[in-house]
Write a protein that holds these residues in place. Structure first.
Motif, short mmCIF file in Angstrom:
data_model
loop_
_atom_site.label_atom_id
_atom_site.label_comp_id
_atom_site.label_asym_id
_atom_site.label_seq_id
_atom_site.Cartn_x
_atom_site.Cartn_y
_atom_site.Cartn_z
N ARG A 121 61.49 41.54 35.26
CA ARG A 121 60.64 41.89 34.12
C ARG A 121 59.92 43.20 34.39
O ARG A 121 59.61 43.53 35.55
N ASP A 132 51.53 40.29 34.08
CA ASP A 132 51.67 39.16 34.99
C ASP A 132 50.26 38.61 35.28
O ASP A 132 49.50 39.17 36.06
N ALA A 177 49.16 36.06 36.80
CA ALA A 177 48.86 35.64 38.17
C ALA A 177 48.45 36.84 39.01
O ALA A 177 47.43 36.81 39.71
N ALA A 178 49.22 37.90 38.91
CA ALA A 178 48.92 39.10 39.68
C ALA A 178 47.60 39.72 39.22
O ALA A 178 46.80 40.18 40.04
N LEU A 238 44.76 37.76 40.49
CA LEU A 238 44.64 38.01 41.92
C LEU A 238 43.89 39.31 42.17
O LEU A 238 42.95 39.37 42.96
N ARG A 240 40.25 29.02 39.33
CA ARG A 240 39.31 30.13 39.25
C ARG A 240 38.17 29.86 38.27
O ARG A 240 37.73 30.73 37.53
N VAL A 284 43.53 26.07 51.54
CA VAL A 284 44.67 25.72 50.70
C VAL A 284 45.35 27.00 50.25
O VAL A 284 44.69 27.94 49.80
N ASP A 306 47.01 29.85 48.33
CA ASP A 306 46.91 30.35 46.96
C ASP A 306 48.33 30.51 46.42
O ASP A 306 49.04 31.46 46.72
N ALA A 338 49.55 31.17 43.55
CA ALA A 338 49.84 32.33 42.71
C ALA A 338 50.14 33.55 43.58
O ALA A 338 51.15 34.25 43.37
N ALA A 339 49.32 33.76 44.59
CA ALA A 339 49.54 34.90 45.47
C ALA A 339 50.83 34.72 46.25
O ALA A 339 51.60 35.67 46.44
N LEU A 345 53.73 35.40 44.10
CA LEU A 345 53.80 36.84 43.86
C LEU A 345 54.48 37.53 45.04
O LEU A 345 55.39 38.33 44.88
N ARG A 351 58.33 31.84 36.18
CA ARG A 351 59.23 32.12 37.30
C ARG A 351 60.40 31.14 37.35
O ARG A 351 60.82 30.71 38.42
#
Lengths: 356, 356
Positions: free
Chosen positions: A2, A49, A51-52, A55, A93, B47, B49, B51-52, B55, B93
């Motif tokens: 993407r 994105d 998630a990014a 982050l 978060r 824990v 992450d 998402a990271a 990525l 994803r």
DNA sequence: GAAATTTTGATGTACGTAAATCAGAAAATG
DNA sequence: CATTTTCTGATTTACGTACATCAAAATTTC
């Protein structure tokens, strides 16, 4: 693969910094350039994105949940679910705080709303009480650009962003439909048990119930509404009196407050004539009563779903992202003895750490 | 702030590289060191992450959905939902491919399962047909460490990881309970319409239905099951014949295949004696019939929820992460005319790009 | 005790985005 | 035209994790 911000920059023939300015609506970009970038985004089909981005931002969403205190099982289940969400907060978060205010007390709710506003959170979820003061307090939050979601009971006329709860008119209609058909040929009046008519959800359920009863099952008179203020002892006494006064009662509809008193009264009833009982909210008490045959139907809203939905919506609103209505619709659960979920009742049981 | 890998390294007194080796179970760490790190992880409550991590890995999950072909509305709705999930694939994803196989055809399903296996995806979701060959094919996938989720219809005796669907025995029981009570004092036999007894979900519904009817409503005889093979014309003819042969029929329970034919037959019925009709799956046809009063109750499973749940479970299994049962339980929706959701029916309508 | 082997550390790059800085270019202003 | 202001580019750091490389240290083996 993407497309990324780099692809936008290349496609638009601008630098990464400019793309960033456009994407995050920062100042200092000429209109022509901005349009060039926006067209490139459109053209290559870029989607951020999330998630990014999260982050990179290391963003947290401070949220406030305002719930009624007291020992109403459903509300305590709701609180349990919010606590479960707090347990997931690092993954999601969020930084959730819970504020409880006395039930059916509009002034206290207004104070709580204003105090929440002072903390300028990313969003507020509130079990609303229908009152002009509360509407005004909610609108003050909105004026400060703080998203507000009403939970369980809506607040019509306010500027709240979203309502996370079931369609209570439909719930009342469904209750009436089931009641009428379960009664079949039997005759006799129907009693309604309410907590307080101050909360909109109960009013709406009653409206829906009355409408369908009048429309399709007018053979069953509706007795005057019993207002039990969610007080077990009071409810038990009032229901007991009603049953004694009208032994021919064919059905009882409980709008959601005072189920414990209702069940106690049913247990003490002497007559063996069948009474069709429909109640709201699946708790350990209603679950047991359903299994024992004291209650015929329990209508339920899944507290866990409501809380998770409220959080999703508040986060989306805080980010200015659109929410998908269909995804966030809270469904009305209809439980008979036959389709009760096996596990502990869903309002008491937190869904362990995991996002939706 | 939640702890990071750096905090582990500091707490354990080792380097980041070693922490990484432990976390991702790479070789080359002494047992004592590994334990030191694991204790530190435990102690500071680290824990990962996700998402990271995703990525960094830029991981994608290739998933295969195997669905029956044919024009069954529910199955096509299911496919629509999978396509909606494909639309979300970049955000989630995933790389989802859809394989359709002729309905009620175990051999074709086995071939499809083996072909899926050859592609070594991260997971497979399948609408199962109950047969030893299919069980064996599923177990071959599991032997290759490919997670398998059964969708809608389960496959008992196989090593599938999870079942994403409703409790069909409870569904059948619920149908019987509603049927019996809706019939109230009325007498007359009850007919059951099935597609094929090859699929487990229909068999289970019938089992549940029969059990409760025999237990509580034995006054209503059950007519021989009508097997319509989900063929509209055939179903219409068979149901018409049954209605003509037994004009005193009091109720009809449709297990989920052939609703269109059933509705057509009901429309053409001449008698005005009331028949209680309970059908499975909310589609445009059953929705319209519910509104018209031809059908009294529709039991439904939300295809969108099932698909999203299957994807979540497959991803979790692929990562070796635990799934939360309560979260993934698919609820049985009970729709009366009164609580139909407003929008288009939920099986046809994709939930636009967004995660659950 | 030297050599071979295993274990560990240090370091850098990447994922896709956010956010900041500073220099340079373009535009508007006088 | 010079000056100020506004816009844009280039570059860097960061988020938390994954993964690779190479050197250094520790351990085992002979």
């Amino acid at each position: 693969m993407r497309p990324t911000v780099h692809d936008i920059a290349a496609a638009a023939g601008v630098s990464l910094a400019t793309v960033d300015r456009v994407l995050n609506q920062r100042a200092g970009v000429r209109v022509v350039t901005r349009e060039k970038v926006e067209q490139a985004i459109e053209r290559i089909g870029y989607v951020r994105d999330v998630a990014a981005a999260n982050l990179a931002k290391s963003r947290v969403y401070p949220l406030v949940f305002i719930l009624p205190s007291g020992d109403n099982s459903f509300m305590r289940g709701l609180e349990t679910q919010v606590r479960a969400a707090i347990g997931r907060s690092s993954a999601e978060r969020t930084a959730i705080s819970i504020v409880t205010v006395p039930a059916f007390n509009a002034e206290a709710l207004v104070v709580a709303l204003d105090e929440a506003r002072a903390g300028s959170p990313a969003g507020v979820a509130v079990v609303a009480i229908d009152s002009p003061d509360v509407i005004a307090a909610v609108d003050r939050l909105r004026a400060d650009h703080i998203p507000v979601v009403t939970l369980v009971s809506d607040l019509a006329g306010s500027k709240r962003d979203h309502f996370a709860g079931v369609d209570n008119i439909a719930a009342g209609r469904t209750a009436a439909s089931l009641m009428g058909r379960f009664l079949g040929g039997r005759s006799g009046p129907v009693a309604v048990l309410a907590g307080s008519m101050l909360v909109r959800d109960h009013r709406e359920r009653l409206d829906g119930f009355r409408t369908v009863m009048a429309e399709h099952f007018s053979g069953h008179a509706l007795l005057p509404v019993i207002e039990g203020q969610d007080d077990p002892a009071l409810v038990e006494r009032l229901v007991g009196q009603a049953l004694a006064a009208s032994p021919e009662i064919a059905g009882i509809y409980s709008l959601g407050a005072g189920n414990r008193g209702l069940i106690a009264a049913l247990k003490r009833r002497k007559s063996t004539a069948p009474v069709c009982v429909i109640a709201h909210e699946l708790t350990q008490h209603t679950r047991a009563a359903l299994n024992d045959g004291l209650i015929d139907v329990v209508l339920n809203q899944d507290a866990g779903h409501e809380v998770r939905s409220a959080i999703r919506v508040l986060k989306a609103k805080a980010d200015g992202v659109a929410v998908i209505g269909a995804q966030e619709r809270i469904r009305l659960d209809i439980f008979l003895k036959d389709n009760l979920p096996f596990e502990q009742d869903s309002n008491q049981m937190p869904a362990e750490g995991r996002q939706d």
